[in-house]
Design a protein around this motif. Sequence first.
Motif, mmCIF file in Angstrom:
data_model
loop_
_atom_site.group_PDB
_atom_site.id
_atom_site.type_symbol
_atom_site.label_atom_id
_atom_site.label_comp_id
_atom_site.label_asym_id
_atom_site.label_seq_id
_atom_site.Cartn_x
_atom_site.Cartn_y
_atom_site.Cartn_z
ATOM 1 N N GLY A 1 -3.422 -9.073 -7.841
ATOM 2 C CA GLY A 1 -3.537 -9.635 -9.213
ATOM 3 C C GLY A 1 -3.966 -8.109 -10.277
ATOM 4 O O GLY A 1 -4.045 -7.109 -9.634
ATOM 5 N N GLU A 2 -4.768 -8.717 -11.203
ATOM 6 C CA GLU A 2 -4.974 -7.798 -12.480
ATOM 7 C C GLU A 2 -6.403 -6.880 -11.588
ATOM 8 O O GLU A 2 -6.666 -5.667 -11.996
ATOM 9 N N LYS A 3 -7.214 -7.723 -10.802
ATOM 10 C CA LYS A 3 -8.335 -7.073 -10.197
ATOM 11 C C LYS A 3 -7.907 -5.943 -9.294
ATOM 12 O O LYS A 3 -8.316 -4.622 -9.513
ATOM 13 N N GLU A 4 -6.875 -6.023 -8.536
ATOM 14 C CA GLU A 4 -6.321 -5.058 -7.706
ATOM 15 C C GLU A 4 -5.863 -3.853 -8.625
ATOM 16 O O GLU A 4 -5.845 -2.625 -8.242
ATOM 17 N N LEU A 5 -5.067 -3.997 -9.651
ATOM 18 C CA LEU A 5 -4.269 -3.165 -10.503
ATOM 19 C C LEU A 5 -5.363 -2.444 -11.126
ATOM 20 O O LEU A 5 -5.464 -1.072 -11.265
ATOM 21 N N GLU A 6 -6.466 -3.198 -11.699
ATOM 22 C CA GLU A 6 -7.554 -2.209 -12.439
ATOM 23 C C GLU A 6 -8.298 -1.280 -11.434
ATOM 24 O O GLU A 6 -8.618 -0.225 -11.814
ATOM 25 N N ALA A 7 -8.421 -1.847 -10.049
ATOM 26 C CA ALA A 7 -8.835 -0.732 -9.253
ATOM 27 C C ALA A 7 -7.925 0.413 -8.721
ATOM 28 O O ALA A 7 -8.509 1.581 -8.856
ATOM 29 N N ALA A 8 -6.455 0.266 -8.796
ATOM 30 C CA ALA A 8 -5.907 1.335 -8.628
ATOM 31 C C ALA A 8 -5.632 2.151 -9.963
ATOM 32 O O ALA A 8 -5.583 3.398 -9.630
ATOM 33 N N LEU A 9 -5.764 1.768 -11.127
ATOM 34 C CA LEU A 9 -5.824 2.498 -12.282
ATOM 35 C C LEU A 9 -7.049 3.277 -12.458
ATOM 36 O O LEU A 9 -6.905 4.505 -12.677
#
Length: 506
Positions: free
Chosen positions: A132-140
């Motif tokens: 979700g958004e948490k994993e996307l934020e970490a990747a960014l």
Amino acid sequence: MKIEKLLQDDHQMQLTVEVETELMESSKRRAARQLAQRGKIPGFRPGKAPYDVIVRYYGEGVIIEQAVDLLIDEIYPKVLDQAEIKPAAPGSLEKIEAVDPLKLIFKVPLAPEVDLGDYRALRLPYQWSAPGEKELEAALDDLRQMYALTETVERPIEVGDFVLADVRGALIKPKNDDDLSASLSHTGLSLVIRKDGEKDEWPYSGFSKELVGLKAGESKTIQHKFSKQAEEVLRGQTAHFEVTVKAVRSMDLPDLDDDFAKMTGQFDTLEELKANLMESLTTRSREDYDNQYYNDLINKIREGATIKYPPQLVEEEAKIVVDDLRARLEMQGMNLEAYLKMQNTDLPAFMEKEAKSIAIRRLERSLILEKLAEVENIQIDSKSLQDEFGRTFMELQYEGFDIQKVEGGKQGQQKVAKAITMETARRLLTRRTLERVKAIAIGEFEQQEAEAEKKPRKASAGKKSGKSAQEKAEGGEKPVETAPEQSAAKKPKSPSKKAAKKTEGE
């Protein structure tokens, strides 16, 4: 021939074979002629000396030894046929029990036997959830750090800083006296101090946060007990680490906007970058979950299965394990000898302690999958095989493989293409087998079978002849591999000459 069979505990068959006197006498005379033709007996032209003279000149023991070698080539395949044995590897001549009449004792590795048990009753929920958004934020955040500007600072370490450090680690009570200090030490370790520790952070998740508050030049001793989720050799062990900070740098992260997306060189807008990252995260997440799910599922099947195989198969698989490790190390610029020295071990010890345990798991997994494919009648159609071959070939080309540079001209190229096809078929068969087992484990396949039984069957329009799609694609229903009996019926290993002469004296 008279044959007595005795099944051994290690899934090998001991065969006591009594050879007819006439056959042994004939073999002794052939052996004598061969010896006379190769050597010079005073007073006779090569090959013309009488049998009694040859025996006196070379000795009875030499004649018998040569005769037994000739007989083994001749009778061993017949022994296997008469004993109705399918070997998994070449057998060995363990002993010459007697000479008159000739009695030979062979040991033959038997083909593996697999009883899967009631695997269709196993249930294992498939519970993968998309990132979700948490994993996307970490990747960014990771991506921003790659393009960040850093500046050396004199202050204590804060969350978000980039740090260089030297780490010296050692286990407090190493298992089996293994020295893992080399694998727990790192000179010039670079890390970013994160608010939430990464799952795959070295040497353990949350390590970087232990450094918050230290300045460049300062040291700290950290003690850590590894969890049950750590790699096998570290599970439950306690280690202490001496950490010396070499440099602290603040990080100026770029803003998350379209300009940053363009900075990566692949996207025009931030939304395009996010979409691509999410797709990659989803693919990697599913692959990681599937790998763990299928491992757990095969392990559950293994618990209820009965598998028998001879030790020779483990030894061969262990050699493959070592060869694989050697290839991986060479890709990293290290040789196997240096790696073993770092681990404070040598090749024989590594084979016994590490490689064989890995080999057993790999061998049993392979045997289970092969049996599942057979029992479930998993098939491969020609189109699927061709499509998979195309993808495999493209991957090889992407990695730099050029079939035009294969040695041996067209014949060499055809041999390589055949090997790729067989490996492709094996991979495809394995994937379809795992998909079937998953469908069984989540109850989906049982439901499909029940629904299929309810549907009325269409009247047969006549029998169709020809091979199945899988047989056309790979020559049978099982994974494409060399059949054990193709190589296992070769001449078995013989005892030493010393042993043969000692037997003759008995």
